[in-house]
Each structure stands twice: as C-alpha cells, then as structure tokens.
Design a protein around this motif. Sequence first.
Motif, short mmCIF file in Angstrom:
data_model
loop_
_atom_site.label_atom_id
_atom_site.label_comp_id
_atom_site.label_asym_id
_atom_site.label_seq_id
_atom_site.Cartn_x
_atom_site.Cartn_y
_atom_site.Cartn_z
N ILE A 1 -20.71 6.61 28.08
CA ILE A 1 -19.69 7.54 27.58
C ILE A 1 -19.83 8.93 28.19
N SER A 2 -21.05 9.27 28.57
CA SER A 2 -21.27 10.60 29.16
C SER A 2 -20.82 10.66 30.61
N GLU A 3 -20.53 9.48 31.21
CA GLU A 3 -20.14 9.44 32.61
C GLU A 3 -18.64 9.17 32.79
N ILE A 4 -17.89 9.19 31.63
CA ILE A 4 -16.46 8.90 31.74
C ILE A 4 -15.70 10.13 32.22
N GLU A 5 -15.95 11.24 31.60
CA GLU A 5 -15.27 12.50 31.98
C GLU A 5 -16.30 13.61 31.97
N TRP A 6 -15.89 14.76 32.54
CA TRP A 6 -16.75 15.93 32.53
C TRP A 6 -16.85 16.52 31.13
N ARG A 7 -15.77 16.40 30.35
CA ARG A 7 -15.82 16.94 28.99
C ARG A 7 -16.60 15.99 28.09
N ARG A 8 -17.09 16.52 26.98
CA ARG A 8 -17.86 15.71 26.04
C ARG A 8 -16.90 14.87 25.20
N LEU A 9 -17.18 13.57 25.08
CA LEU A 9 -16.35 12.66 24.29
C LEU A 9 -17.13 12.19 23.07
N GLU A 10 -16.45 12.12 21.92
CA GLU A 10 -17.07 11.60 20.72
C GLU A 10 -17.05 10.07 20.72
N LYS A 11 -15.97 9.51 21.27
CA LYS A 11 -15.86 8.06 21.40
C LYS A 11 -15.05 7.74 22.65
N VAL A 12 -15.25 6.53 23.17
CA VAL A 12 -14.63 6.13 24.44
C VAL A 12 -13.12 6.21 24.36
N GLU A 13 -12.56 5.83 23.21
CA GLU A 13 -11.10 5.79 23.08
C GLU A 13 -10.45 7.15 23.29
N ASP A 14 -11.24 8.24 23.11
CA ASP A 14 -10.68 9.58 23.31
C ASP A 14 -10.26 9.81 24.76
N SER A 15 -10.81 8.99 25.66
CA SER A 15 -10.46 9.13 27.08
C SER A 15 -9.16 8.42 27.43
N GLY A 16 -8.69 7.63 26.50
CA GLY A 16 -7.47 6.85 26.77
C GLY A 16 -7.75 5.51 27.44
N LEU A 17 -9.01 5.18 27.79
CA LEU A 17 -9.34 3.91 28.42
C LEU A 17 -9.34 2.78 27.38
N LYS A 18 -8.94 1.60 27.84
CA LYS A 18 -8.96 0.43 26.95
C LYS A 18 -9.29 -0.81 27.77
N VAL A 19 -9.63 -1.90 27.06
CA VAL A 19 -10.02 -3.15 27.72
C VAL A 19 -8.88 -3.65 28.61
N GLY A 20 -9.23 -4.03 29.85
CA GLY A 20 -8.24 -4.53 30.80
C GLY A 20 -7.78 -3.50 31.79
N ASP A 21 -8.05 -2.20 31.51
CA ASP A 21 -7.65 -1.15 32.45
C ASP A 21 -8.49 -1.22 33.72
N GLU A 22 -7.86 -0.86 34.84
CA GLU A 22 -8.60 -0.71 36.08
C GLU A 22 -9.04 0.74 36.21
N VAL A 23 -10.25 0.92 36.69
CA VAL A 23 -10.80 2.25 36.73
C VAL A 23 -11.65 2.41 37.99
N GLU A 24 -11.56 3.60 38.61
CA GLU A 24 -12.38 3.90 39.79
C GLU A 24 -13.73 4.41 39.33
N VAL A 25 -14.80 3.77 39.80
CA VAL A 25 -16.15 4.17 39.42
C VAL A 25 -17.03 4.19 40.66
N LYS A 26 -18.15 4.89 40.52
CA LYS A 26 -19.13 4.95 41.59
C LYS A 26 -20.44 4.37 41.08
N LEU A 27 -21.12 3.58 41.93
CA LEU A 27 -22.40 3.00 41.55
C LEU A 27 -23.48 4.03 41.81
#
Length: 714
Positions: A661-687
């Motif tokens: 959850i700390s790597e989703i956005e630069w801002r602090r999130l209380e829960k994942v859903e606050d980012s607007g992401l949901k199951v099935g979404d495609e997302v760009e990530v870095k390993l």
Amino acid sequence: MNIGMKKTIDLGGGRTITMETGKLARQADGSVVVSSGQTMLLATVVAKKEVMEGQSFLPLSVDYQEKYAAAGRFPGGFFKREARPSEYEILISRLVDRALRPMFPDHYRADTQVLISLISAEKNILPDALAGLAASAALTVSDIPFNGPISEVRVARVNGGFVINPTMTELADADIEIIVAGTMDNIVMVEGEMKEVSEKDMLEAIKAAHEVIRIQCQAQLDLAAEVEKSKVKREYPEEAQDEALLEQMRNALYDRLYQIAAQGNPDKHARKEAFEQVKTDFAAGLSEEEIEEKGKFVDNYFYQLQKEAVRKAVLDKGTRLDGRRTNEIRPIWSEVDYLPAAHGSAVFTRGETQSLTTVTLGTKLDEQTIDGAVIEGKSKFLLHYNFPPFSTGEVKMARFTSRREIGHGNLALRALKPVIPNGNDNPYTIRVVSDILESNGSSSMATVCAGTLALLDAGVKISKPVSGIAMGLIADPVSKRYAVLSDILGDEDHLGDMDFKVTGTRDGITACQMDIKIEGLDYQVLEEALAQAREGRMHILDEMAKTISEPRPDYKPHVPRIVKMTVPKEFIGAIIGPGGKVIQEMQKESGSTIVIEEIGDYGVVDIVSENKESIDYVIKRIKGIIAVPEIGLAYTGKIKSIVPFGAFVEILPGKEGLLHISEIEWRRLEKVEDSGLKVGDEVEVKLLDIDKKTGKLKLSRKVLLPREPRGDRR
C-alpha cells in the motif's frame, strides 16, 4: 546326447553368423536356426508331396514374423498377441520371396510354405539381413527341389568403407544401404536407398555384397552335406507335353505373332486383342474334343510362342511392342494443383501409366508410431500407394492393401526420403498418397515422379526433384545378344529377364529395386543398364521441370501454419499447467493446436493454426510464461487480489508480486481502495527486488508516477 549340426560364418571384426539344424522343428521338411550375436531366426519349410492336378504356377508362400517376446516386450493393442503382419514384416517377406522364387526348378509346382520367425532379438542387430540366409538354409538342408542356395546381406557404405550387415548405430552414418541377394555365381535381387550416389559406387556396393554371399552359400552347402535327408531330393512328375501340338502351333502362329510384335503398337488393349485373335483363330480350327483334350496345352504353348516372338523381335529389329526404340521413353505429361482443396496435388502420366498423387501436411499428432519388436519410434514422412483394379481395366475384389502395394509404396518412400527437409526446415508430418489411375508398367516410378511434383506444389522445400525409371532386359543365352530397355511396359516386365527400377536426382541415385530372372548376368550389362537409366532419368526430370521445377514460395492458404518455439525444459510444466489447464486455456482462447515435445534439455512447442493472430497470441502467452522477472524493469500487470496491506499483481503468467500500500502512490493511503484500484485492473509497476530466500517479488507503482511538489501534498 549330441543334437544338431552347426556351421559358423566369420564376418570379420569379431562378428559371426551361426547356422544350426537338427535341434528345433524337426518335423518340418527343413529347419534352420540362424544366429548373430543375440539375434536368432528360426526358418522352416514344408512342401506337399503331391501336386494339385492342373497346377500351372508355383504356390509359394513366404512369411516373416517377429515374436515380441524375442525382445522382451508385450505386443501392443487390446489382445496383446501377435496378429496381422506389420508393413515391416511384409517387406521382409517380399525380400525373401523375390530371392527364392526364381530358384525352384521350372516344373516344380508343389504347394510350399516358408516361415521365418524372429525368436531372439538384440536391439542393435537388424534381423532382415539374416532372413534370406535362414530361409535358403532351411530349403538347402531339406529334400525339396531347390536350385540354390542363395543368401541375402545388407551392405552399407559407412565413412567411405563398405560394411556387411552393419548395426543400426552404424547405419546412421551410411550413404548407401542396400539388401543384395545372390547365388554363388549370380546376383538375383537388389533393393535399398542411397544419398545421391553414383552408378559406379552402387555397383561397387553390389560387388562387395556378392563376395560375402558366396561365402554364405558355401557354408549352406557344407551344412547340407552333413544332413542325410538333403542328399536325395524329391522327384515330382513333370507335366505331360504334346510336342506335335507345339510344332503345329509354331508353324501356324509364330510368324503372325512375330509380325504383331515387330510392327509396334502403342495401344496396350489393341496389342492384346491382336495377340488374342491369333489364338482364337487357331482354336477355331480345332474340334470340341480337341479343345477339351488340348486346351491347357494350347494356352501354355501360345504364351511360350508369344514370349519367344516378342523377345526375338526386340533383338532382331531393336523395336519394342509399342514401337519405341530400346532407350526411348514414353510420352510424358503432367499437371499440378489439380485438386484445389488438397495441400498439394499432381497428375503424372507416362504412356499408359498414370498417378494422381496428393500431399497432406499435418502436425506431430499425425506422426506414425512404429512399434515393432526391434524397431521403435515415429515417422513424420509417410507414402502410400494404391493400385485399384480399374487401372488395368479389370474387375477384382478390393478388400485390403496388398503386399505389392506396400512394397511399391516403400520403394517410392525410399526414393523421396533423402530430399525431404528435416528439423526446423520441415515442421510438418508429410503424407504422400499415390492412386494409380492407369497402369502399363512402372507405376511405382510414376509415383516417385508424381510425388515430387505434388511436394513442389505443396510448397515443401525438398532439396531437389527426384524421378524414377524402370529398366528391362531381353537376353538370349545362346547367341549372347541382349537389349537393355528403358521405361518398360507391363508385358516387357512379364516377358523379359530383368526389372530394374532406379530413382534419383540430377546428382545421384536415391533408391533402387532389381529382380533378375536369368543366370549369368554380367556386371557389364548392369553397368550399361545403369548408364541408360541415368539418361532416362535426366529426360524425365526435364519433362517434369516444364510443369514445376521449384517448391512454391509459400504453402497454400488453407494449409495450417506451424510455428516452432524452443523453451527451457523446466518451463514445460508451467506451459501445460496443472491438469493441462494452461495449455487448454490457450488453445480455447486462440483456436490453435499446441503440441509440446521434450527433446534433450529443451521443450519444442509447435503452434498450429491457419490464423496468424492466434499464433501470435500463443507466442505472447508462452513468452510470458518462460520470461524471468528482472529487477528494475517495468511491467504491465493485472491486479489479482486486494488485501489490507496492498495488492497482488500478476506481472507475468503465473508470477505475482506484492504491491504494498505504501508503494501505490506518493501520498499516504489508509486503504488500497482510496487509490481507485480494484481487482482486474491493469497497472504499470516496477520490480524493485526479489527475495533471495522466498523468491517473492516486491513491486512499486509510485516510482513510475511523477512526484508531487512537497507543498501540494495533503
């Protein structure tokens, strides 16, 4: 108690062949066990002591059978027992039959059965090279009339030297492989395949084989000398003759028969009717009583006089039954793409012989499984030859594939096999089918020519075109005159002294099959026949090139495309998935067929489809499965699940990492859903990292996002 008599033949290099009689199958008229290493063949022969009245031919049957127990194996199939003979067993039976049949006395007509059984099998020793020796030895130690002995050997050229009866391992490096049969003095049969070798090299191989054949024939005579039974052969009454009738027919018919033969007529049926009319006219002058009494003699003497007239016309005038010169080839025409729905097709017509041949391209799933007692494996090049009765204008029952059809198909397969591409150059299983629509000699050679044209039409990248020609011989032992005949007719085969089929490219011979019906054939005649065959082969290739000379640049639109991928062996399980789930899903979604085979340290994947997009889809999926995650690379992944501390993202097929959850956005999130992401979404990530102990993947999304100015953070 001393049972049995033995003779040993030294092949050199520590290899021997042992013949033993008097121990097994003693109630047969003759029985011999032939051994080489741990391979053992039991050959038996039995003949009836009486001849059926009116019998006009030799009722000889030769059967070779492999016992699976000989190799410590169970037969396949539901019944788990030996049943109908395999094509391999039939081909060996034919090899032995063709060598034995000419060696019986002309008047011999007793029902004779030769059985050869493989009773012990060493994996690296081919038993077919011993079958002819075993059968001949059984006849030689019996009291059955036999003008042998004969023997058969396989000769191969391996690394420039000739090897007699090579092992299967040695054959892998051979460029000549032929079976040769002969007596002490003569060659009677040759069959085999070559990798574009010269006529001279082929003759040298035959001569090398004959040297060993002589030794094996002498060993049989030495063995028979110890068998009391073999010293006095049975006597069978010769057929009664009517010399007065023969002389009457000669005076009345010979000149007319000679005239028909010498004038030459290209129409097979017209020639037949002309000859038959001569016999009909003669029979019309006989009373009913004479016909009933002498009808059998009339038929036999007519054939004898016809054969004599035809042969003499060729030797006197150099003119053949159809009017051709001795080295002249019949008119040729051919056509490709005759069957638009087939993957490849061709019609090849030479004189009154015609083949309609098709090519079908399949996958690994279409490979033929070879399950013999000694030879196992798979074959991806098949050739089948069909000879329906209408091809000769006859009515016959057509119930199953005959031995002749199997033999002719095998010869054509041997002829074409050296030019078929291997490995990555040929992803397909190839089936060639030749249907003979007309026949007047050389139909197996028409199959070779039509097969070449159909392969070119299908776009198969054969290395070179192959053609075939059947050579004949008319020889007079008294006058020593002879004539070598190119592209023989059916009648010239029946009435002549040799049937010598030769196939090859412009650069050399690929296969041959020869049956000789006379004694004392000089190697010089064989050399002349091969030279004349080469001229004919070149002419036929020139005629074929007028229709098509190169493979089509691409396969036809309706041919399934096959794309090969090579993957590390450890990924085969991942591509298949548990219970085949992954591969079945890929096939369902793409509409393609996927075949995986483990070869060495790799898995070879065949992707089959007529649709390029479906192939591309599968390639992408497989590349994803076999890809190894690399630290520092960015991936487009799919969110598979969301948990209070982050989301699990699949960045490659079957490979998930934790997006904390700390790597989703630069801002602090209380829960994942606050980012607007949901199951099935495609997302760009870095390993970011891979845990060395657990292999877990650590992902970040925010490092790929622009960082907001510090003052704008909320």
